[in-house]
Design a protein around this motif. Structure first.
Motif, PDB file in Angstrom:
ATOM      1  N   LEU A 190      10.438  -7.343  -6.697  1.00 47.68           N
ATOM      2  CA  LEU A 190       9.687  -6.083  -6.672  1.00 47.68           C
ATOM      3  C   LEU A 190       8.260  -6.280  -7.193  1.00 47.68           C
ATOM      4  O   LEU A 190       7.313  -5.714  -6.641  1.00 47.68           O
ATOM      5  CB  LEU A 190      10.394  -5.014  -7.499  1.00 47.68           C
ATOM      6  CG  LEU A 190      11.682  -4.458  -6.910  1.00 47.68           C
ATOM      7  CD1 LEU A 190      12.277  -3.399  -7.829  1.00 47.68           C
ATOM      8  CD2 LEU A 190      11.451  -3.887  -5.526  1.00 47.68           C
ATOM      9  N   LEU A 191       8.116  -7.068  -8.244  1.00 50.12           N
ATOM     10  CA  LEU A 191       6.774  -7.335  -8.773  1.00 50.12           C
ATOM     11  C   LEU A 191       5.924  -8.036  -7.719  1.00 50.12           C
ATOM     12  O   LEU A 191       4.754  -7.701  -7.525  1.00 50.12           O
ATOM     13  CB  LEU A 191       6.856  -8.166 -10.058  1.00 50.12           C
ATOM     14  CG  LEU A 191       7.473  -7.451 -11.266  1.00 50.12           C
ATOM     15  CD1 LEU A 191       7.692  -8.436 -12.412  1.00 50.12           C
ATOM     16  CD2 LEU A 191       6.625  -6.272 -11.710  1.00 50.12           C
ATOM     17  N   HIS A 201      10.797   1.877  -5.787  1.00 49.02           N
ATOM     18  CA  HIS A 201      11.448   0.612  -5.421  1.00 49.02           C
ATOM     19  C   HIS A 201      12.537   0.229  -6.431  1.00 49.02           C
ATOM     20  O   HIS A 201      13.598  -0.270  -6.043  1.00 49.02           O
ATOM     21  CB  HIS A 201      10.421  -0.516  -5.306  1.00 49.02           C
ATOM     22  CG  HIS A 201       9.479  -0.366  -4.154  1.00 49.02           C
ATOM     23  ND1 HIS A 201       9.898  -0.176  -2.856  1.00 49.02           N
ATOM     24  CD2 HIS A 201       8.119  -0.390  -4.106  1.00 49.02           C
ATOM     25  CE1 HIS A 201       8.845  -0.089  -2.059  1.00 49.02           C
ATOM     26  NE2 HIS A 201       7.752  -0.207  -2.795  1.00 49.02           N
ATOM     27  N   LEU A 238       6.325   1.625  -7.577  1.00 48.55           N
ATOM     28  CA  LEU A 238       7.203   0.696  -8.303  1.00 48.55           C
ATOM     29  C   LEU A 238       8.468   1.405  -8.758  1.00 48.55           C
ATOM     30  O   LEU A 238       9.572   0.880  -8.601  1.00 48.55           O
ATOM     31  CB  LEU A 238       6.460   0.083  -9.501  1.00 48.55           C
ATOM     32  CG  LEU A 238       7.265  -0.895 -10.363  1.00 48.55           C
ATOM     33  CD1 LEU A 238       7.776  -2.076  -9.542  1.00 48.55           C
ATOM     34  CD2 LEU A 238       6.422  -1.384 -11.543  1.00 48.55           C
ATOM     35  N   MET A 263       4.805  -5.716  -5.147  1.00 49.79           N
ATOM     36  CA  MET A 263       3.717  -4.877  -5.637  1.00 49.79           C
ATOM     37  C   MET A 263       2.407  -5.668  -5.754  1.00 49.79           C
ATOM     38  O   MET A 263       1.404  -5.153  -6.214  1.00 49.79           O
ATOM     39  CB  MET A 263       4.080  -4.268  -7.000  1.00 49.79           C
ATOM     40  CG  MET A 263       5.331  -3.393  -6.996  1.00 49.79           C
ATOM     41  SD  MET A 263       5.337  -2.053  -5.792  1.00 49.79           S
ATOM     42  CE  MET A 263       3.971  -1.072  -6.312  1.00 49.79           C
ATOM     43  N   VAL A 278      -1.267  -1.896  -9.866  1.00 47.69           N
ATOM     44  CA  VAL A 278       0.104  -1.548  -9.482  1.00 47.69           C
ATOM     45  C   VAL A 278       0.232  -0.036  -9.331  1.00 47.69           C
ATOM     46  O   VAL A 278      -0.176   0.725 -10.218  1.00 47.69           O
ATOM     47  CB  VAL A 278       1.123  -2.067 -10.525  1.00 47.69           C
ATOM     48  CG1 VAL A 278       2.528  -1.581 -10.212  1.00 47.69           C
ATOM     49  CG2 VAL A 278       1.080  -3.585 -10.593  1.00 47.69           C
TER      50      VAL A 278
END
Length: 163
Positions: A124-125, A62, A59, A128, A54
């Motif tokens: 979002l995860l 975002h 991250l 990613m 990641v």
């Protein structure tokens, strides 16, 4: 709900509250918690996520973009947990009980967040590159069959990796 959080998760929840207050958000959201992990700079969950490939700065970008769409209030508001955060904490609690842990850990918070398919943090995860099956395997690999039986288990695990 089990109120035993690891030190790392407890610190992130406290920091998330401060972030929500600073942004005039009426509720603490999972996005606030994840941003708190990132802003802590050296949490075990950051090392874990980084090891999964990641890009933590991406991250963070975002998350901050998504947080710009959260509701805001001016003046005094009673801060509470968002329904999404409550769902994730309850799910993390259940995952913790299934693993026979004494404390709810940060990696189970992330796994539970990924399982909340409608949530902004889950999206979002996924953006990613993290999927629920991948995170489940990563939790198992991180723990190597061990349990979270101390509040500082994440820090201890991180210290052992250094040596």
């Amino acid at each position: 709900m089990q109120t035993k959080f690891t030190d790392s998760l407890q610190n992130a929840l406290v920091s998330a509250q401060s972030i929500a207050v600073g942004k005039d958000n009426p509720a603490i959201d999972p996005l606030h918690v994840m941003l708190a992990f990132i802003q802590s700079g050296d949490s075990a969950v950051l090392h874990w996520l980084s090891g999964l490939g990641v890009d933590l700065s991406a991250l963070q970008r975002h998350i901050e973009e998504a947080m710009a769409h959260l509701p805001q209030v001016e003046g005094r508001a009673d801060l509470q947990m968002s329904p999404e955060l409550i769902w994730i904490l309850n799910r993390a609690d259940k995952l913790s009980q299934q693993r026979k842990d004494a404390y709810i850990s940060s990696e189970l918070f992330v796994l539970a967040a990924a399982q909340e398919e409608r949530g902004a943090l889950a999206r979002l995860l996924k953006k990613m590159g993290l999927t629920v099956p991948q995170l489940e395997k990563a939790v198992d690999a991180l723990r190597q069959g061990g349990k979270v039986d101390q509040a500082n288990a994440e820090e201890l695990r991180q210290s052992l990796k250094k040596y």
